[in-house]
Design a protein around this motif. Structure first.
Motif, PDB file in Angstrom:
ATOM      1  N   ASP A 154     100.205 122.388 152.633  1.00 35.47           N
ATOM      2  CA  ASP A 154     101.486 122.434 151.911  1.00 35.47           C
ATOM      3  C   ASP A 154     102.222 121.111 152.086  1.00 35.47           C
ATOM      4  OD1 ASP A 154     104.199 122.988 151.080  1.00 35.47           O
ATOM      5  OD2 ASP A 154     103.719 125.117 151.250  1.00 35.47           O
ATOM      6  N   PRO A 155     102.599 120.449 150.968  1.00 33.43           N
ATOM      7  CA  PRO A 155     103.234 119.116 151.093  1.00 33.43           C
ATOM      8  C   PRO A 155     104.586 119.154 151.809  1.00 33.43           C
ATOM      9  CG  PRO A 155     103.231 119.885 148.812  1.00 33.43           C
ATOM     10  CD  PRO A 155     102.390 120.840 149.582  1.00 33.43           C
ATOM     11  N   GLN A 156     105.230 120.304 151.885  1.00 33.58           N
ATOM     12  CA  GLN A 156     106.523 120.351 152.571  1.00 33.58           C
ATOM     13  C   GLN A 156     106.369 120.043 154.060  1.00 33.58           C
ATOM     14  OE1 GLN A 156     109.569 123.380 151.396  1.00 33.58           O
ATOM     15  NE2 GLN A 156     107.806 124.378 150.395  1.00 33.58           N
ATOM     16  N   PHE A 157     105.186 120.291 154.623  1.00 32.27           N
ATOM     17  CA  PHE A 157     104.970 119.977 156.036  1.00 32.27           C
ATOM     18  C   PHE A 157     105.005 118.470 156.287  1.00 32.27           C
ATOM     19  CE2 PHE A 157     102.638 124.193 156.127  1.00 32.27           C
ATOM     20  CZ  PHE A 157     103.576 124.833 156.914  1.00 32.27           C
ATOM     21  N   GLU A 158     104.850 117.659 155.231  1.00 35.72           N
ATOM     22  CA  GLU A 158     104.825 116.212 155.380  1.00 35.72           C
ATOM     23  C   GLU A 158     106.178 115.565 155.109  1.00 35.72           C
ATOM     24  OE1 GLU A 158     102.153 114.705 156.534  1.00 35.72           O
ATOM     25  OE2 GLU A 158     101.189 116.680 156.638  1.00 35.72           O
ATOM     26  N   THR A 159     107.170 116.345 154.666  1.00 35.71           N
ATOM     27  CA  THR A 159     108.486 115.798 154.342  1.00 35.71           C
ATOM     28  C   THR A 159     109.463 116.128 155.463  1.00 35.71           C
ATOM     29  OG1 THR A 159     108.028 116.140 151.998  1.00 35.71           O
ATOM     30  CG2 THR A 159     110.335 115.756 152.643  1.00 35.71           C
ATOM     31  N   PRO A 160     110.066 115.135 156.091  1.00 32.45           N
ATOM     32  CA  PRO A 160     111.004 115.408 157.184  1.00 32.45           C
ATOM     33  C   PRO A 160     112.173 116.290 156.730  1.00 32.45           C
ATOM     34  CG  PRO A 160     110.377 113.087 157.191  1.00 32.45           C
ATOM     35  CD  PRO A 160     109.816 113.675 155.927  1.00 32.45           C
ATOM     36  N   ALA A 161     112.509 117.261 157.566  1.00 32.55           N
ATOM     37  CA  ALA A 161     113.626 118.184 157.325  1.00 32.55           C
ATOM     38  C   ALA A 161     113.475 118.941 156.004  1.00 32.55           C
ATOM     39  CB  ALA A 161     114.958 117.451 157.352  1.00 32.55           C
ATOM     40  N   SER A 162     112.233 119.199 155.596  1.00 32.92           N
ATOM     41  CA  SER A 162     111.989 119.895 154.326  1.00 32.92           C
ATOM     42  C   SER A 162     112.344 121.369 154.389  1.00 32.92           C
ATOM     43  CB  SER A 162     110.520 119.749 153.936  1.00 32.92           C
ATOM     44  OG  SER A 162     109.687 120.418 154.892  1.00 32.92           O
ATOM     45  N   GLY A 163     112.397 121.934 155.602  1.00 36.07           N
ATOM     46  CA  GLY A 163     112.699 123.344 155.747  1.00 36.07           C
ATOM     47  C   GLY A 163     111.476 124.179 156.046  1.00 36.07           C
ATOM     48  N   LEU A 164     110.265 123.563 156.056  1.00 37.95           N
ATOM     49  CA  LEU A 164     109.035 124.274 156.386  1.00 37.95           C
ATOM     50  C   LEU A 164     108.358 123.506 157.530  1.00 37.95           C
ATOM     51  CD1 LEU A 164     107.175 126.634 155.631  1.00 37.95           C
ATOM     52  CD2 LEU A 164     105.981 125.089 154.054  1.00 37.95           C
ATOM     53  N   TYR A 165     108.143 124.192 158.645  1.00 34.93           N
ATOM     54  CA  TYR A 165     107.680 123.501 159.852  1.00 34.93           C
ATOM     55  C   TYR A 165     106.568 124.305 160.530  1.00 34.93           C
ATOM     56  CZ  TYR A 165     112.499 121.973 159.062  1.00 34.93           C
ATOM     57  OH  TYR A 165     113.656 121.535 158.481  1.00 34.93           O
ATOM     58  N   TRP A 166     105.711 123.566 161.264  1.00 35.76           N
ATOM     59  CA  TRP A 166     104.756 124.231 162.150  1.00 35.76           C
ATOM     60  C   TRP A 166     104.703 123.496 163.466  1.00 35.76           C
ATOM     61  CZ3 TRP A 166     100.809 121.391 164.141  1.00 35.76           C
ATOM     62  CH2 TRP A 166     100.357 120.291 163.408  1.00 35.76           C
ATOM     63  N   GLN A 167     104.301 124.237 164.481  1.00 39.97           N
ATOM     64  CA  GLN A 167     104.187 123.643 165.811  1.00 39.97           C
ATOM     65  C   GLN A 167     103.131 124.420 166.592  1.00 39.97           C
ATOM     66  OE1 GLN A 167     107.746 122.289 168.121  1.00 39.97           O
ATOM     67  NE2 GLN A 167     107.086 123.859 169.610  1.00 39.97           N
ATOM     68  N   VAL A 168     102.211 123.631 167.248  1.00 33.82           N
ATOM     69  CA  VAL A 168     101.164 124.193 168.098  1.00 33.82           C
ATOM     70  C   VAL A 168     101.356 123.567 169.482  1.00 33.82           C
ATOM     71  CG1 VAL A 168      98.695 124.479 168.490  1.00 33.82           C
ATOM     72  CG2 VAL A 168      99.607 124.471 166.154  1.00 33.82           C
ATOM     73  N   SER A 169     101.507 124.408 170.485  1.00 35.43           N
ATOM     74  CA  SER A 169     101.837 123.865 171.806  1.00 35.43           C
ATOM     75  C   SER A 169     101.125 124.639 172.909  1.00 35.43           C
ATOM     76  CB  SER A 169     103.342 123.909 172.044  1.00 35.43           C
ATOM     77  OG  SER A 169     103.821 125.248 171.970  1.00 35.43           O
ATOM     78  N   THR A 170     100.877 123.881 174.000  1.00 35.17           N
ATOM     79  CA  THR A 170     100.396 124.470 175.241  1.00 35.17           C
ATOM     80  C   THR A 170     101.359 124.058 176.337  1.00 35.17           C
ATOM     81  OG1 THR A 170      99.009 122.552 175.718  1.00 35.17           O
ATOM     82  CG2 THR A 170      98.001 124.381 174.470  1.00 35.17           C
ATOM     83  N   ALA A 171     100.979 124.336 177.516  1.00 29.94           N
ATOM     84  CA  ALA A 171     101.890 124.017 178.612  1.00 29.94           C
ATOM     85  C   ALA A 171     102.092 122.518 178.767  1.00 29.94           C
ATOM     86  CB  ALA A 171     101.347 124.618 179.922  1.00 29.94           C
ATOM     87  N   ASP A 172     101.081 121.712 178.370  1.00 27.51           N
ATOM     88  CA  ASP A 172     101.189 120.269 178.587  1.00 27.51           C
ATOM     89  C   ASP A 172     101.121 119.433 177.323  1.00 27.51           C
ATOM     90  OD1 ASP A 172      98.637 120.875 177.945  1.00 27.51           O
ATOM     91  OD2 ASP A 172      97.706 119.894 179.681  1.00 27.51           O
ATOM     92  N   ARG A 173     101.043 120.052 176.145  1.00 26.14           N
ATOM     93  CA  ARG A 173     100.955 119.250 174.925  1.00 26.14           C
ATOM     94  C   ARG A 173     101.550 119.996 173.749  1.00 26.14           C
ATOM     95  NH1 ARG A 173      95.596 116.341 172.279  1.00 26.14           N
ATOM     96  NH2 ARG A 173      96.773 114.991 170.842  1.00 26.14           N
ATOM     97  N   ILE A 174     102.147 119.240 172.799  1.00 26.26           N
ATOM     98  CA  ILE A 174     102.754 119.826 171.610  1.00 26.26           C
ATOM     99  C   ILE A 174     102.265 119.057 170.392  1.00 26.26           C
ATOM    100  CG2 ILE A 174     104.894 120.255 170.372  1.00 26.26           C
ATOM    101  CD1 ILE A 174     106.329 120.517 173.003  1.00 26.26           C
TER     102      ILE A 174
END
Length: 451
Positions: free
Chosen positions: A72-92
């Motif tokens: 989805d191109p919205q993930f590439e536009t800053p502050a677009s309103g659509l976000y994802w995040q994958v994180s562990t205890a030591d990395r995001i």
């Protein structure tokens, strides 16, 4: 609007019910639409999250990596309103749309299913809708937190637009329902309108009864009115009969008193006071008999018709044989086809009273005119006598004043005429005649009286 109007009470009640229903429908549909939007957003966020779960991999150093990025191109536009995040205890790892922001870690997490929550103070101070879940990589006990979020600003805008459009639609629907309610009330009250018309007929003729072809809900009212009309008719009949019996019963004693007065007068006695008393009593008896006749006329169906010109000619022929009528010139201006739906005896009594008064005070001329128009029938009687003052006109039609109290001689007969014209559904007007004397105008209006 009349007080306690049934029509308005029904319309206002229906209008308030429609207004309440429209308001409840608007609020309910807004709530349902909002829930539907959230479910659709949650479905889309879970779809993106499942793509992230499928793309989670390990890098050469043993950390997390993504084998492919969401498309989805919205993930590439800053502050677009659509976000994802994958994180562990030591990395995001996060989408470019987050820029230097981060999604808040959950206060609780689940490995079994996706968890949905609202975060008011999200990235870029946005109110976000967020789904998240902890997943485990095979052979690794370190859990990976998958988070996907969307700004709720677009949801609120969609809800606001839907609310405005829905409000406009419900307003039009409310107007249509109000018109339908008005039509329903009008149709529902039609039987009562017919009751009113028939009650007016009943008022003119108590022998009539309301028809029985009415809705079941109105039938008790119709039966009660008919019973009341029957009781009233019986009471009136008994009262009229008692008045007539009393008047007839007084005739014999009055005749005896008159005979005794003549004997006393023949013997040389003074009977002027007795003669006046007997004459006044006899006049009162005749008046009550006439009024009883008028009452009978009022409450009898008028199914006969009388030719006005022929009746007037017969009455004048009788009056011309009297001492007062012999010196009067009578003039007629009445169409030969003019008729009134009244019994001949009733109309004869009415016109006879007025013509007798006109002959008594006319100098030389009495005119009788009649005609019909779109509004009714009128008969006008003029004389060239001294006439009456306005006060005398008012007194002439009052009830309960004896003949010797009438000024100018126009008295009891005019009172009787008033009763008779009222009994036949007409109206009498006394005024100054252009000939100088008294003008009596008789008028009948109403199609039911003229057809």
């Amino acid at each position: 609007m009349k007080a306690y109007s049934l029509r308005w009470r029904l319309l206002i009640g229906g209008g308030l019910a429609i207004l309440a229903a429209m308001a409840i429908a608007w609020l309910t549909m807004i709530l349902l639409f909002d829930r539907h939007l959230e479910r659709r957003v949650e479905f889309e966020l879970r779809r993106h999250a499942n793509q992230l779960v499928a793309a989670v991999d390990a890098d050469p150093q043993g950390g997390i990596a993504l084998s492919r990025m969401p498309t989805d191109p919205q993930f590439e536009t800053p502050a677009s309103g659509l976000y994802w995040q994958v994180s562990t205890a030591d990395r995001i790892l996060r989408s470019r749309s987050l820029w230097d922001q981060a999604l808040a870690r959950p206060t609780r997490s689940s490995r079994s299913d996706w968890y949905t929550r609202h975060v008011q103070d999200g990235p870029f101070a946005q109110d976000i809708f967020l789904v998240e879940r902890l997943v485990s990589r095979s052979g690794d006990n370190d859990a990976v937190l998958i988070q996907v979020a969307q700004d709720r600003t677009g949801l609120r805008a969609a809800r606001r637009e839907f609310g405005l459009e829905l409000g406009a639609f419900l307003t039009v629907l409310g107007i249509v329902l109000a018109l339908a309610a008005w039509l329903q009330v009008s149709l529902g009250l039609q039987p009562l309108t017919r009751v009113r018309r028939e009650v007016m007929t009943l008022k003119r003729n108590p022998a009539e009864r309301l028809s029985e072809v009415y809705p079941e809900e109105v039938e008790p009212l119709i039966d009660a009115i008919n019973d009341l009309a029957g009781a009233r008719e019986a009471d009136l009949r008994r009262a009229r009969q008692r008045a007539a019996d009393l008047a007839h019963g007084m005739k014999t004693p009055l005749a005896a008193l008159s005979a005794q007065a003549r004997q006393i007068k023949a013997a040389g006695g003074d009977t002027s006071g007795l003669d006046k008393a007997v004459a006044a009593a006899a006049a009162a008896v005749e008046a009550e008999l006439a009024r009883a006749r008028a009452a009978a006329t009022r409450y009898a169906a008028q199914d006969r018709r009388t030719a006005v010109l022929l009746l007037c000619q017969r009455l004048v022929a009788v009056l011309e044989r009297t001492e007062a009528g012999a010196r009067i010139d009578f003039q007629f201006d009445i169409p030969t086809e003019l008729e009134l739906p009244l019994a001949e005896d009733d109309l004869s009594t009415l016109l006879g009273v007025l013509l007798e008064n006109a002959v008594r005070f006319a100098r030389r001329l009495v005119t009788i005119r009649g005609g019909a128009s779109a509004t009714g029938v009128s008969i006008i009687i003029d004389d060239d006598g001294p006439g009456m003052t306005p006060d005398q006109v008012r007194q002439a039609v009052e009830r309960g004043i004896r003949l010797d109290q009438r000024g100018g001689g126009h008295g009891l007969g005019l009172s009787i005429a008033t009763d008779l014209i009222d009994a036949t559904g007409g109206r009498i007007t006394l005024e100054r005649s252009p000939m100088g004397g008294l003008r009596a105008v008789l008028g009948w209006t109403g199609i039911e009286r003229l057809t």
